[in-house]
Structure formats: C-alpha cells, structure tokens
Write a protein that holds these residues in place. Structure first.
Motif, mmCIF file in Angstrom:
data_model
loop_
_atom_site.group_PDB
_atom_site.id
_atom_site.type_symbol
_atom_site.label_atom_id
_atom_site.label_comp_id
_atom_site.label_asym_id
_atom_site.label_seq_id
_atom_site.Cartn_x
_atom_site.Cartn_y
_atom_site.Cartn_z
ATOM 1 N N THR A 1 -0.797 -1.454 -13.048
ATOM 2 C CA THR A 1 -1.420 -2.407 -12.126
ATOM 3 C C THR A 1 -1.109 -3.846 -12.513
ATOM 4 O OG1 THR A 1 -3.469 -2.299 -13.422
ATOM 5 C CG2 THR A 1 -3.298 -0.837 -11.509
ATOM 6 N N GLY A 2 -1.176 -4.144 -13.804
ATOM 7 C CA GLY A 2 -0.855 -5.503 -14.255
ATOM 8 C C GLY A 2 0.598 -5.859 -13.984
ATOM 9 N N GLY A 3 1.495 -4.941 -14.281
ATOM 10 C CA GLY A 3 2.915 -5.199 -14.092
ATOM 11 C C GLY A 3 3.274 -5.428 -12.638
ATOM 12 N N VAL A 4 2.745 -4.570 -11.744
ATOM 13 C CA VAL A 4 3.119 -4.699 -10.338
ATOM 14 C C VAL A 4 2.505 -5.951 -9.716
ATOM 15 C CG1 VAL A 4 1.233 -3.354 -9.265
ATOM 16 C CG2 VAL A 4 3.511 -3.315 -8.255
ATOM 17 N N ILE A 5 1.304 -6.344 -10.154
ATOM 18 C CA ILE A 5 0.683 -7.559 -9.606
ATOM 19 C C ILE A 5 1.452 -8.803 -10.028
ATOM 20 C CG2 ILE A 5 -1.330 -9.074 -9.788
ATOM 21 C CD1 ILE A 5 -3.076 -6.554 -9.806
ATOM 22 N N TRP A 6 1.686 -8.958 -11.333
ATOM 23 C CA TRP A 6 2.353 -10.171 -11.812
ATOM 24 C C TRP A 6 3.801 -10.237 -11.334
ATOM 25 C CZ3 TRP A 6 -0.910 -13.645 -12.858
ATOM 26 C CH2 TRP A 6 -2.112 -13.370 -13.512
ATOM 27 N N CYS A 7 4.470 -9.083 -11.267
ATOM 28 C CA CYS A 7 5.855 -9.073 -10.780
ATOM 29 C C CYS A 7 5.913 -9.435 -9.287
ATOM 30 C CB CYS A 7 6.497 -7.702 -11.008
ATOM 31 S SG CYS A 7 6.971 -7.396 -12.723
ATOM 32 N N THR A 8 4.927 -8.972 -8.518
ATOM 33 C CA THR A 8 4.910 -9.284 -7.089
ATOM 34 C C THR A 8 4.673 -10.768 -6.856
ATOM 35 O OG1 THR A 8 4.112 -7.057 -6.556
ATOM 36 C CG2 THR A 8 3.799 -8.765 -4.881
ATOM 37 N N ILE A 9 3.772 -11.367 -7.642
ATOM 38 C CA ILE A 9 3.538 -12.813 -7.516
ATOM 39 C C ILE A 9 4.811 -13.592 -7.846
ATOM 40 C CG2 ILE A 9 2.269 -14.775 -8.491
ATOM 41 C CD1 ILE A 9 -0.116 -12.857 -8.877
ATOM 42 N N ALA A 10 5.491 -13.181 -8.936
ATOM 43 C CA ALA A 10 6.729 -13.863 -9.327
ATOM 44 C C ALA A 10 7.816 -13.674 -8.267
ATOM 45 C CB ALA A 10 7.202 -13.335 -10.679
ATOM 46 N N VAL A 11 7.947 -12.454 -7.748
ATOM 47 C CA VAL A 11 8.966 -12.177 -6.733
ATOM 48 C C VAL A 11 8.700 -12.993 -5.477
ATOM 49 C CG1 VAL A 11 9.808 -10.409 -5.138
ATOM 50 C CG2 VAL A 11 9.655 -9.912 -7.590
ATOM 51 N N TRP A 12 7.440 -13.126 -5.087
ATOM 52 C CA TRP A 12 7.109 -13.914 -3.899
ATOM 53 C C TRP A 12 7.553 -15.375 -4.072
ATOM 54 C CZ3 TRP A 12 2.159 -16.936 -3.037
ATOM 55 C CH2 TRP A 12 2.134 -17.493 -1.755
ATOM 56 N N ALA A 13 7.226 -15.970 -5.238
ATOM 57 C CA ALA A 13 7.614 -17.363 -5.477
ATOM 58 C C ALA A 13 9.136 -17.518 -5.456
ATOM 59 C CB ALA A 13 7.053 -17.838 -6.819
ATOM 60 N N LEU A 14 9.835 -16.583 -6.076
ATOM 61 C CA LEU A 14 11.294 -16.657 -6.132
ATOM 62 C C LEU A 14 11.913 -16.337 -4.770
ATOM 63 C CD1 LEU A 14 11.684 -14.926 -9.604
ATOM 64 C CD2 LEU A 14 12.142 -17.328 -9.088
ATOM 65 N N LEU B 1 0.818 -1.213 0.000
ATOM 66 C CA LEU B 1 0.000 0.000 0.000
ATOM 67 C C LEU B 1 0.854 1.267 0.000
ATOM 68 C CD1 LEU B 1 -2.791 -0.926 2.598
ATOM 69 C CD2 LEU B 1 -2.948 -0.965 0.105
ATOM 70 N N LEU B 2 2.003 1.215 0.679
ATOM 71 C CA LEU B 2 2.788 2.434 0.899
ATOM 72 C C LEU B 2 3.870 2.659 -0.143
ATOM 73 C CD1 LEU B 2 3.200 2.141 4.768
ATOM 74 C CD2 LEU B 2 1.769 3.771 3.537
ATOM 75 N N ALA B 3 4.434 1.582 -0.707
ATOM 76 C CA ALA B 3 5.598 1.734 -1.603
ATOM 77 C C ALA B 3 5.268 1.290 -3.012
ATOM 78 C CB ALA B 3 6.777 0.927 -1.054
ATOM 79 N N ASN B 4 4.012 1.528 -3.454
ATOM 80 C CA ASN B 4 3.609 1.015 -4.761
ATOM 81 C C ASN B 4 3.759 2.019 -5.891
ATOM 82 O OD1 ASN B 4 1.349 2.769 -4.427
ATOM 83 N ND2 ASN B 4 0.258 1.155 -3.339
ATOM 84 N N GLY C 1 -2.859 -10.484 -1.786
ATOM 85 C CA GLY C 1 -4.285 -10.204 -1.659
ATOM 86 C C GLY C 1 -4.572 -8.723 -1.519
ATOM 87 N N MET C 2 -3.757 -8.034 -0.702
ATOM 88 C CA MET C 2 -3.963 -6.600 -0.505
ATOM 89 C C MET C 2 -3.616 -5.814 -1.764
ATOM 90 S SD MET C 2 -5.048 -4.308 1.537
ATOM 91 C CE MET C 2 -5.075 -5.081 3.159
ATOM 92 N N LEU C 3 -2.553 -6.210 -2.460
ATOM 93 C CA LEU C 3 -2.164 -5.495 -3.669
ATOM 94 C C LEU C 3 -3.241 -5.605 -4.753
ATOM 95 C CD1 LEU C 3 -0.035 -3.931 -5.284
ATOM 96 C CD2 LEU C 3 0.961 -6.120 -5.957
#
Length: 532
Positions: free
Chosen positions: A87-100, A75-78, A304-306
């Motif tokens: 929105t698409g880029g930050v969501i998909w990149c965050t999912i990928a970063v989490w898995a990695l 929420l704060l550093a987006n 979920g929040m993002l």
C-alpha cells in the motif's frame, strides 16, 4: 525546419493532391466545423480535412479523462502494484508518477499545439528530428504508436471480462465462469461492442463523452463515500508505510520500481487527444488545455481514490492470496455486506470502463488511419479510406478489431497474457514519447527555432523536457520486468513478461517491411509540410 528532398515532396504531393475546396468556395476545414486557425494548420501540414470536427473543449476533456479513467484504474489494476510495493509503495509511486506525468503531458501538449494532427508522435518526430533521421525514425515511432494503442484495447477488454467474472464468482462461488476460453469470449464480445459503437455512433461520441464525464465524477463520490463510511479502516501508519516485496525481488525499492506498471497504466495515453485533433475545433489552443486539465483532475481523483482504497485493506496478504485479481470486489463487499450493492457498484465500473475502451479504440483507429494516410502500413490505401457519408475511418477500426481479437487470444486470457499486453502497451507508447520529446529537446539544445504555437512552455521547456525524459527511461525499462524473478525456475515461461518479445517482434516486422519496400511507399509527413 528541415527541407526534404524535392523528388520525395513531389511524389507526396502527387499522391495526396486532393481538391479541398467545396462547391461554394469554402475550405473543407470550414465545411467540417473547423476554424480559420484549423484551416491554416492543416494547410501548413499539407493535410486534407477528411473528418468532421465534432469535438469542442468540454468534449475533448471528457475524451481524455474517460480514456485515462485514473480513479477507476486505481481500483481495477492495483494488484500488481500492491504485490510489488504494498500500500505504501503504490501510493507514493502513484503520487510521483502523477507529478512526472504532468511534466510529460506538458511536453506533449506543446508539441500538439505546434502540429495538431491525428498522426501525433510520428508526425512530431518527422518535423523535429535531425534531417537524416526524419523518415526512418518517424516510421519506427509510427509503428510503436500503433502497437501501443492497439494493445490497449484487449488490455481494457481483459479488465472488463475479469471484473464481470469476479462479480459472478462473488455472488455464485461455485459458478464455472473463469476458464480461459470463457475469458476470451468475454473479451471478444466487449471488443466487438466497443468497435461497433465507434462505427455506428461515432457522431454521438462527443455527447456520450460529456454524459460519461458526469457519471465519472458522480461515481467517484459514490465510491469514495461508500468506502469511507461503510468499510473497516486500517491505520494511517499501516497504509502509508507498509511496503511489500511480494514478487521476491529482495529489495523493497526495486520491487516498487517493478510495480510502476500500475500507476503508469493509470495515467498512460495523454496523446489520445492529439489523435483526435483533426476532429476538434480550434485544436492548437483547446487541445493542450484539455490534456493538462484532464490529467490534473484525473490525478486528484485517482490519488484520492487509491488512498481511500488502501485504507480499506486491513490485511494486505489475505487480499493478495485471494483467488481474484480484482480485490476491489472483495473490498466493496466487505464495506456493503450486500451482494446487490457490490454488483451495482461493480456495474458502474463496467459502464465507465466500457466507455474508456470506446475512447481507446477511437484513438487507436485514428492513429492507424493517420499512419496509413502516410503509407506507413501494409494495405495503406484500403486502411486510410474514409467513406464520405460516414466521415469515420471504418477500415482502420476494422484493423483495430482484428488485431485486438488476435492479441486477446494469446494464452487465452491468462494472467501472463494480461500483464504482457498491458506492459507492451505501456512500453510502446513510452518509447514514442521518448523519441518525440527527445527530438524537441535536441532542437532546444542546438538553439534551433521551434514551430509557432499557441500554448508554450516558454523558458521552462528545457527543464521540463529533461525531467520527462529521465522519468520515461525508467518507466520504459521497468515495463519489461516480470511480476517476479524467475532465474533458475524450470517454469520460468509462466511468469515471464512476454512484452519484450511482442515489442521486439513488432520492431522486427516494421524493419523487414521498411527494407522490403516500405521505405519506397512511406511518405514522411515533413515532406508534405509547406515551407515558409
């Protein structure tokens, strides 16, 4: 494990020989809340138990969870991720970063089980690197770890200051509260308060982490329901497939990679628990479990929040064009249509981020203290001193305070300064992860035995290390990219990412200190290790 030169080992033992037995015959580890396993591991590493083991499993899970503050950071550093990626880029990149990141944390957790010490990465490098590089490479990694953690402190302080200013300006649009000197004073105030908490309330930190962990989970649902029920929503197609090249890179894929700073910042710092391992009971088993569970849970809540937040962005360009770099305040106001409701929710974020800063300082101070314990920093004798009645590295905390105040004054809290400090924190920590995991991977490739551990990756260790290293190399490179390209721009300095300058200057300072006498003072941790 490599056997180091006997003269250096003798020098180390002479320097650090301390009677670790109590008057009643019990070891210092047992006296300070440790288990028999903790005692064996500290003895093997040649370390004396100086800090009290106040943390247990739930406390250290709370510590790592609150430090990462993943859903709060989404929420704060987006802003940077929304600008470079949409929105698409930050969501998909965050999912990928989490898995990695889960792969990376698994690699770090295994090393933490092998050597549960506050030194963290530089200690791992000292034990696992090729013998000829054990001392010099661990020295460089130690400096980078200190830089990465200390830079995280003013970065958190700048977020706190920016959030306060955004709420004031929402309520009083004509208020004069956003000048550079005001931002710097707010950052300094937050840093002083959080360092003070670490000095005077350190023994209550595990209890505080448990309470804030409850608030962390409760507030997650409060924000989630508020945004889902009350805010206007964009379509799923718009949310998941709107990509933005706001930085002007000329390629959406490249822009998304530049925006990786946002999701990486949301998950950075999994080694925080490692730096508290000498204050954790049964560390070699509980620490790896805590690191994995904290990051797994944070990832679920953060993504979920993002996604929820991005559904509330009906006009991305208007949001990016607004004066505030904390669009969450505008989105909350659009949802609640209430200044009071927005401020209350904003204050909850401030409390959570405040304690995230507290945990960041705790981890940074233990890293500085551990490195000075091995004489890796100037004035190490003073820095490493722990007052017996406090059982807290007070002098290391004061070092973190002083350096943080200096860093927060760079450009007086400008946007350029924040991005540079955030980026250099990411880059320095990522560099330490690359070297430490790379050393373990090299041992696996050579078929050399690893240390005994109570939490192991088993046969999956090699592939997980490989995936982690590939991801970290990409993250390291893009940590130094600016918000937008500035080739040929006469005002390039305003948009330049000065992280590369800070990182290079620190490495140069470390090199000069090492050449001018640091190599004679620094005691590589492996020289203290008891050989079987």
């Amino acid at each position: 494990m490599a056997i180091t030169a006997l003269p250096e080992r003798a020098k180390a033992e002479q320097r650090f020989s301390i009677d670790d037995s109590g008057s009643d015959g019990k070891s210092s580890a047992a006296q300070k809340g440790g288990t028999a396993a903790d005692e064996r591991e500290m003895d093997r590493m040649g370390k004396v138990q100086e800090l009290r083991r106040n943390f247990k499993f739930v406390g250290i899970v709370g510590f790592v969870t609150i430090l990462q503050a993943t859903w709060e950071c989404t929420l704060l550093a987006n802003y940077f991720g929304l600008l470079n990626g949409g929105t698409g880029g930050v969501i998909w990149c965050t999912i990928a970063v989490w898995a990695l990141m889960m792969c990376m944390i698994a690699s770090m957790a295994e090393m933490a089980s092998m050597a549960p010490t506050a030194g963290g990465q530089y200690h791992y490098v000292s034990e696992f690197a090729p013998p000829s590089l054990q001392k010099s490479l661990s020295y460089v990694v130690g400096w980078c770890c200190c830089l990465g953690w200390i830079c995280g402190i003013p970065a958190c302080g700048l977020q706190l200051a920016g959030l306060v200013q955004a709420m004031v300006l929402l309520t009083f649009p004509d208020a004069d509260v956003s000048t550079l000197w005001q931002t710097t004073l707010l950052v300094s105030a937050f840093v002083l308060l959080t360092v003070g908490f670490n000095i005077y309330f350190a023994h209550h930190l595990p209890l505080a982490e448990g309470i804030v962990l409850f608030l962390h989970v409760f507030a997650f649902f409060a924000f989630l329901l508020t945004l889902w029920i009350m805010a206007p929503h964009a379509s799923a197609k718009q949310v998941f497939f709107t990509f933005n090249d706001g930085g002007g890179w000329g390629n959406v894929g490249l822009s998304c990679l530049v925006g990786l700073a946002t999701p990486i910042w949301c998950f950075i710092g999994p080694d925080a628990g490692a730096h508290m391992s000498e204050e954790l009971k049964d560390a070699s088993l509980q620490l790896p479990r805590a690191m994995i569970w904290a990051t797994f849970g944070n990832g679920i809540m953060g993504i979920g929040m993002l996604i929820t937040f991005c559904f509330c962005i009906t006009d991305l360009q208007a949001l990016l064009d607004s004066d505030s770099e904390y669009p969450v305040i505008n989105v909350l106001y659009s949802a609640t249509h209430s200044y009071a409701g927005t401020v209350v929710l904003g204050c909850v974020l401030i409390v959570l981020l405040f304690f995230s800063t507290v945990t960041t300082i705790a981890s940074a101070s233990r890293q500085v203290w551990a490195f000075s314990r091995d004489c890796g920093l100037p004035f190490s004798t003073w820095i490493r001193y722990v007052p017996p009645t406090w059982e807290v590295p007070v002098n290391a905390l004061l070092v973190c305070l002083g350096v943080s105040l200096i860093l927060s004054a760079i450009n007086f809290g400008s946007d350029t300064a924040f991005q540079a400090i955030l980026s250099v924190s990411n880059a320095a920590l990522i560099f330490s992860y690359i070297i430490s995991i790379g050393c373990v991977r090299l041992k696996r490739l050579r078929g050399e035995p690893l240390l005994p551990r109570r939490w192991s990756l088993g046969r999956w260790g090699g592939p997980i290390n490989d995936i982690t290293l590939a991801f970290l190399f990409v993250g390291f490179v893009f940590s130094f990219f600016p918000e937008a390209p500035s080739v040929g721009d006469p005002n390039w300095a305003a948009d330049f990412n000065w992280a590369i300058v800070i990182f290079a200057a620190t490495c140069l300072l470390a090199l000069l200190y090492y050449v001018c006498g640091g190599h004679r003072q620094y005691v590589a941790p492996v020289s203290l290790v008891k050989q079987d």
